[in-house]
Write a protein that holds these residues in place. Structure first.
Motif, PDB file in Angstrom:
ATOM      1  N   LEU A 304       0.816  -1.217   0.000  1.00 50.32           N
ATOM      2  CA  LEU A 304       0.000   0.000   0.000  1.00 50.32           C
ATOM      3  C   LEU A 304       0.847   1.263   0.000  1.00 50.32           C
ATOM      4  N   ARG A 305       1.825   1.345   0.896  1.00 53.56           N
ATOM      5  CA  ARG A 305       2.585   2.583   1.024  1.00 53.56           C
ATOM      6  C   ARG A 305       3.410   2.864  -0.229  1.00 53.56           C
ATOM      7  N   ARG A 306       3.992   1.820  -0.813  1.00 55.36           N
ATOM      8  CA  ARG A 306       4.760   2.014  -2.052  1.00 55.36           C
ATOM      9  C   ARG A 306       3.869   2.560  -3.152  1.00 55.36           C
ATOM     10  N   THR A 307       2.704   1.954  -3.312  1.00 55.64           N
ATOM     11  CA  THR A 307       1.787   2.380  -4.373  1.00 55.64           C
ATOM     12  C   THR A 307       1.284   3.791  -4.129  1.00 55.64           C
ATOM     13  N   ASP A 308       0.824   4.042  -2.909  1.00 56.58           N
ATOM     14  CA  ASP A 308       0.263   5.355  -2.610  1.00 56.58           C
ATOM     15  C   ASP A 308       1.305   6.458  -2.752  1.00 56.58           C
ATOM     16  N   VAL A 394      -9.552  13.695 -17.754  1.00 65.01           N
ATOM     17  CA  VAL A 394      -8.626  12.995 -18.653  1.00 65.01           C
ATOM     18  C   VAL A 394      -7.156  13.339 -18.412  1.00 65.01           C
ATOM     19  N   PRO A 395      -6.751  14.601 -18.376  1.00 62.64           N
ATOM     20  CA  PRO A 395      -5.311  14.891 -18.267  1.00 62.64           C
ATOM     21  C   PRO A 395      -4.619  14.297 -17.047  1.00 62.64           C
ATOM     22  N   PRO A 396      -5.218  14.304 -15.841  1.00 58.91           N
ATOM     23  CA  PRO A 396      -4.493  13.717 -14.703  1.00 58.91           C
ATOM     24  C   PRO A 396      -4.170  12.240 -14.897  1.00 58.91           C
ATOM     25  N   VAL A 397      -5.101  11.484 -15.467  1.00 58.74           N
ATOM     26  CA  VAL A 397      -4.876  10.058 -15.665  1.00 58.74           C
ATOM     27  C   VAL A 397      -3.746   9.833 -16.661  1.00 58.74           C
ATOM     28  N   LEU A 398      -3.748  10.594 -17.755  1.00 59.48           N
ATOM     29  CA  LEU A 398      -2.689  10.462 -18.756  1.00 59.48           C
ATOM     30  C   LEU A 398      -1.347  10.944 -18.216  1.00 59.48           C
ATOM     31  N   HIS A 399      -1.367  12.004 -17.410  1.00 59.23           N
ATOM     32  CA  HIS A 399      -0.129  12.530 -16.827  1.00 59.23           C
ATOM     33  C   HIS A 399       0.531  11.492 -15.920  1.00 59.23           C
ATOM     34  N   LEU A 400      -0.252  10.860 -15.049  1.00 56.71           N
ATOM     35  CA  LEU A 400       0.319   9.863 -14.137  1.00 56.71           C
ATOM     36  C   LEU A 400       0.955   8.717 -14.916  1.00 56.71           C
ATOM     37  N   PHE A 401       0.338   8.329 -16.030  1.00 55.67           N
ATOM     38  CA  PHE A 401       0.899   7.245 -16.844  1.00 55.67           C
ATOM     39  C   PHE A 401       2.170   7.709 -17.557  1.00 55.67           C
ATOM     40  N   ALA A 402       2.096   8.880 -18.200  1.00 53.23           N
ATOM     41  CA  ALA A 402       3.207   9.333 -19.039  1.00 53.23           C
ATOM     42  C   ALA A 402       4.431   9.711 -18.222  1.00 53.23           C
ATOM     43  N   ARG A 403       4.240  10.365 -17.087  1.00 49.73           N
ATOM     44  CA  ARG A 403       5.358  10.920 -16.331  1.00 49.73           C
ATOM     45  C   ARG A 403       5.815  10.041 -15.166  1.00 49.73           C
ATOM     46  N   HIS A 404       4.910   9.173 -14.664  1.00 44.97           N
ATOM     47  CA  HIS A 404       5.245   8.447 -13.444  1.00 44.97           C
ATOM     48  C   HIS A 404       5.029   6.937 -13.557  1.00 44.97           C
ATOM     49  N   GLY A 405       4.561   6.464 -14.697  1.00 47.04           N
ATOM     50  CA  GLY A 405       4.349   5.036 -14.837  1.00 47.04           C
ATOM     51  C   GLY A 405       3.293   4.484 -13.911  1.00 47.04           C
ATOM     52  N   VAL A 406       2.292   5.296 -13.619  1.00 46.83           N
ATOM     53  CA  VAL A 406       1.226   4.919 -12.696  1.00 46.83           C
ATOM     54  C   VAL A 406      -0.078   4.785 -13.474  1.00 46.83           C
ATOM     55  N   LYS A 437      -2.020   0.347 -10.474  1.00 50.25           N
ATOM     56  CA  LYS A 437      -0.954  -0.518 -10.960  1.00 50.25           C
ATOM     57  C   LYS A 437       0.246   0.328 -11.365  1.00 50.25           C
ATOM     58  N   LEU A 438       1.438  -0.203 -11.135  1.00 46.78           N
ATOM     59  CA  LEU A 438       2.673   0.477 -11.512  1.00 46.78           C
ATOM     60  C   LEU A 438       3.278  -0.221 -12.721  1.00 46.78           C
ATOM     61  N   LEU A 439       3.824   0.570 -13.615  1.00 39.06           N
ATOM     62  CA  LEU A 439       4.322   0.059 -14.886  1.00 39.06           C
ATOM     63  C   LEU A 439       5.310  -1.102 -14.735  1.00 39.06           C
ATOM     64  N   PRO A 440       6.267  -1.025 -13.815  1.00 42.10           N
ATOM     65  CA  PRO A 440       7.218  -2.142 -13.700  1.00 42.10           C
ATOM     66  C   PRO A 440       6.555  -3.467 -13.326  1.00 42.10           C
ATOM     67  N   ASP A 441       5.416  -3.396 -12.670  1.00 50.22           N
ATOM     68  CA  ASP A 441       4.745  -4.616 -12.216  1.00 50.22           C
ATOM     69  C   ASP A 441       3.829  -5.215 -13.278  1.00 50.22           C
ATOM     70  N   LEU A 442       3.476  -4.425 -14.286  1.00 47.86           N
ATOM     71  CA  LEU A 442       2.434  -4.854 -15.223  1.00 47.86           C
ATOM     72  C   LEU A 442       2.931  -4.981 -16.652  1.00 47.86           C
ATOM     73  N   GLY A 443       3.891  -4.161 -17.060  1.00 51.38           N
ATOM     74  CA  GLY A 443       4.282  -4.096 -18.467  1.00 51.38           C
ATOM     75  C   GLY A 443       3.517  -3.010 -19.175  1.00 51.38           C
ATOM     76  N   ARG A 444       4.153  -2.313 -20.103  1.00 51.59           N
ATOM     77  CA  ARG A 444       3.559  -1.116 -20.687  1.00 51.59           C
ATOM     78  C   ARG A 444       2.274  -1.411 -21.463  1.00 51.59           C
ATOM     79  N   ASP A 445       2.272  -2.450 -22.293  1.00 48.18           N
ATOM     80  CA  ASP A 445       1.083  -2.735 -23.095  1.00 48.18           C
ATOM     81  C   ASP A 445      -0.119  -3.082 -22.222  1.00 48.18           C
ATOM     82  N   ALA A 446       0.112  -3.946 -21.238  1.00 46.95           N
ATOM     83  CA  ALA A 446      -0.987  -4.333 -20.346  1.00 46.95           C
ATOM     84  C   ALA A 446      -1.453  -3.140 -19.511  1.00 46.95           C
TER      85      ALA A 446
END
Length: 536
Positions: A304-308, A394-406, A437-446
């Protein structure tokens, strides 16, 4: 509340509410539309040929090849099966049997549990309608939106199932019944405490006794709030029963100030009743609701703490750039070492620290389902309302993905949209680190597929559909505006997936009916292609 007079419920309304999401699933996952007359199938073949006028649409079921017609729309209704004698209207019981027969033939798999669960969902709706007709909603518009979901998930076969238990076991805690109730306070011996989140999270749990007028624990014990329904479910289990017997766990009593269950059922809103201000508390609930048993699982709590922290870093950057988007942080948890998952309580930020002054947060799922106070239905400028909604969400969701892999799980129940005095969207608030979900745990496509499903398919298509239904004159402007919002972000940020999204012929739609029928794990999402409304 010991009983509910279900005879007072409008059974026809309950059937309609329950049938709509089941039909949505069946027609999306195990049927194909029949081409309209003149497009290839002869009207003289003895079979109906597609749309027959009057709002009817015809589908060929994938398992048997039989024909089913429904009154078309976002919430299909009045299902009828083609027989030798003509169109036969289906009762809800007959519809459930039809779905079961079709899936058995389509998948080659039998399932005796899901039909019972679908029936349970329908009976839950009947009970809720009876209670809602006789009770008054909360005065707080935010709480009213959280408690407005009579139908629930529009593409799940049993969105309102409550585990099959008696009505009296769950109804006192049902948000859809306008419920509020006090927490139970337990005393947990200090050497049995398991917690994470630091002093702030610990202080937030401890503050609940004062805020809710609850008892304080004796020396050598720490406060452990409990959801009364969950305590009923697990209180008799050996680990918990033995802890009560040997003094590791004490029953202290209940609070005097009630809390409000939100749409997720196990997350409760605690209004600002003390110096800590408002907050949310989330509990385990050993009941299957939609696809999962809603327990706070150990593996989710431990990460939890890592994700949050990853999500909070992304929103902190957004704030520095001038965005009003906010994250309701999951601060930490407290539980008992001997019942780690069963008795866990998670503390989440409240609204007061994050909602901008003068704005009213509302649950996005309530805007999509529709309810009497919805600003979506009342707006005088639906196109402007939709553009404002897109700018906030829309922008916050895309920002978290593009800049932070979240990958935020930005579906309808995890998104709050704060509106101004005129009902215009002016801020978005997101929640639930458990679904992140964090990008390293899931893979970019998924990860991108999950983002598109949650944000576009689950969220934007439903809100756009409700807006088009309430304001049909604006329907043609909605998806071009959404496309423009994605393109605007893509022009300002390096996110190559956006070009692919806008050009893709199809989007991923989650197959909840097939997932439940085949007894797949709730996290094992399976998708099928859905025509992409963002593609011009």
């Amino acid at each position: 509340m010991e009983s509910v007079d279900l005879n007072a419920t409008d059974n026809a309304a309950a059937d309609t509410y329950a049938a709509a999401p089941l039909l949505n699933c069946l027609l999306r996952e195990a049927a194909e539309p029949v081409p309209p007359a003149g497009s290839g199938e002869s009207a003289g073949s003895g079979e109906p040929a597609g749309s027959e006028g009057g709002g009817w649409c015809v589908y060929r079921l994938s398992g048997s090849g039989r024909l089913l017609r429904v009154r078309a729309g976002r919430r299909p209704e009045r299902p009828e099966l083609r027989t030798e004698a003509g169109w036969h209207p289906l009762t809800h019981t007959e519809l459930v049997k039809l779905v079961s027969d079709e899936l058995r033939q389509y998948t080659g798999v039998s399932n005796d549990e899901l039909p019972v669960e679908i029936g349970d969902s329908r009976e839950t709706i009947a009970a809720l309608l009876a209670v809602r007709a006789a009770t008054t909603p909360a005065a707080d518009p935010y709480v009213r939106s959280e408690q407005a979901l009579v139908m629930g998930h529009p593409h799940h076969p049993a969105p309102k199932a409550r585990g099959g238990g008696p009505v009296t076991g769950w109804l006192p805690y049902a948000p859809e019944a306008h419920a509020r109730f006090p927490l139970v306070f337990l005393g947990l011996r200090e050497d049995q405490v398991a917690q994470e989140g630091g002093p702030a999270a610990s202080a937030a749990v401890d503050s609940l006794a004062e805020a809710l007028g609850g008892p304080r624990p004796p020396a050598g014990y720490r406060l452990l709030p409990a959801h009364p329904w969950q305590l009923d479910l697990v209180g008799g289990r050996p680990a918990v029963r033995e802890a009560f017997a040997d003094g590791r766990l004490l029953t202290l009593g209940t609070g005097r100030v009630p809390v409000w269950p939100t749409a997720s059922i196990r997350t409760l809103y605690v209004p600002g009743a003390g110096p800590a201000g408002d907050l949310f508390v989330k509990f385990s609930l050993d009941v299957r609701i939609t696809n999962d048993v809603r327990r706070l699982w150990r593996h989710d709590l431990l990460k939890l703490r890592r994700t949050d922290a990853a999500v909070e870093a992304g929103f902190a950057e957004l704030r520095r750039s001038g965005s009003g988007a906010a994250w309701l942080s999951d601060r930490g948890y407290r539980t008992a070492a001997f019942a780690f998952e069963e008795l866990a309580v998670l503390v989440r930020d409240g609204l007061e620290a994050h909602a901008e002054p003068g704005l009213t947060p509302l649950l996005a799922a309530a805007l999509a389902e529709g309810y009497p106070d919805s600003p979506l239905a009342a707006t005088a400028d639906p196109a402007a309302w939709w553009r404002a909604y897109l700018r906030q969400v829309v922008p916050p969701v895309l920002h978290l993905f593009a800049r932070h892999g979240v990958v935020l799980e930005a579906h309808l129940q995890n998104t709050l949209v704060a509106v101004d005095a005129e009902g215009m969207p002016a801020q978005a608030l997101f929640r639930d680190a458990e679904g992140v979900k964090l990008l390293p745990d899931l893979g970019r496509d998924a990860a991108w597929q999950r983002l598109v499903y949650c944000l576009v398919v689950n969220h934007l298509t439903e809100v756009a559909g409700t807006l088009a239904q309430s304001h049909p004159e604006a329907a043609g402007e909605l998806w071009p505006a959404a496309r423009a919002e994605f393109r605007r972000f893509g022009a300002a940020h390096d996110l190559p997936e956006i070009a692919g999204l806008l050009a893709a012929p199809a989007l991923p739609a989650k197959t909840n009916l097939l997932l439940r029928w085949t007894r797949a794990d709730g996290g094992d999402a399976r998708y099928l292609p859905l025509p992409n409304p963002l593609r011009p």
